[in-house]
Design an enzyme around this catalytic site. Structure first.
Site, PDB file in Angstrom:
ATOM      1  CG  LEU A 239      -2.011  -1.113   1.206  1.00  0.00           C
ATOM      2  CD1 LEU A 239      -2.777  -1.125   2.525  1.00  0.00           C
ATOM      3  CD2 LEU A 239      -2.974  -0.944   0.033  1.00  0.00           C
TER       4      LEU A 239
ATOM      5  CG  HIS B  41       4.384  -7.306   2.881  1.00  0.00           C
ATOM      6  ND1 HIS B  41       4.564  -7.164   1.518  1.00  0.00           N
ATOM      7  CD2 HIS B  41       4.058  -6.072   3.336  1.00  0.00           C
ATOM      8  CE1 HIS B  41       4.348  -5.897   1.188  1.00  0.00           C
ATOM      9  NE2 HIS B  41       4.035  -5.212   2.270  1.00  0.00           N
ATOM     10  CD  GLU B  42       1.662  -5.913   6.417  1.00  0.00           C
ATOM     11  OE1 GLU B  42       2.162  -4.799   6.676  1.00  0.00           O
ATOM     12  OE2 GLU B  42       1.107  -6.172   5.325  1.00  0.00           O
TER      13      GLU B  42
HETATM   14 NI    NI Z   1       3.569  -3.212   2.514  1.00  0.00          NI
END
Ligand code: NI
Length: 177
Positions: free
Chosen positions: A95, A136-137
């Site tokens: 994002l 990923h986080e």
């Molecule tokens: Ni990300």
């Protein structure tokens, strides 16, 4: 709950290692609620606190297997206890880097330890998309982005393209007033 602004690359906050959450306060509960709301609004399947400008080790991920359900999981101070030796490659977006997708090799499954919103320590085994999303986080909490998985050469090409597209979309916006 409030939808927070998601910082786009190259925001400084995205490159910093986030600090441990040292207590589950009302502020932390509010942050987690806002992040869940922000993730669904985006829409995305994961979001880390540094992406909304908060340098704390807190992330949310979507656990539901289909798009009609919602089952958000809040990870506070998450740690990877174990990773499978099996890996796979999949295309990941972020994002904070809208419009870009990068093939990333990661372990297929991971075991996590984290605190939940009641401050209770939990352990959880994840596989497939949820395992990928959690990794990923956690990368975000360590100041690492999807582009940091690339070689320097490839990263340079992607970043140049990203900056060019961002500049073009900014110009378009300002033309519209
Ligand atoms: Ni990300």
């Amino acid at each position: 709950m409030t939808i927070r602004r998601i910082l786009p690359y190259p925001a400084r906050q995205l490159k910093r290692r986030a600090r441990l959450v040292d207590g589950i306060t009302d502020e932390i509960r509010e942050l987690a609620g806002d992040m869940i709301e922000t993730m669904y609004d985006a829409p995305g399947i994961g979001l880390a606190a540094p992406q909304v400008g908060v340098g704390l080790r807190l992330a949310v991920i979507e656990m539901a297997g289909n798009e009609d359900e919602r089952d958000p999981l809040v990870l506070i101070n998450p740690e990877i206890l174990d990773r499978s030796s099996d890996v796979d490659v999949a295309s990941e977006g972020c994002l904070s880097l809208p419009g870009f997708f990068i093939d990333i090799t990661r372990p297929v499954s991971v075991e996590l330890r984290f605190l939940d919103l009641d401050g209770v320590e939990r352990e959880l085994a994840l596989e497939g998309l949820q395992a990928r999303c959690a990794q990923h986080e956690i990368d975000h909490l360590n100041g690492k982005l999807i582009i940091d998985h690339l070689s320097r050469l490839k990263r340079g090409i992607i970043v140049a393209k990203y900056k060019k597209e961002r500049a073009a979309s900014k110009q378009k916006k300002s033309r519209m007033g």
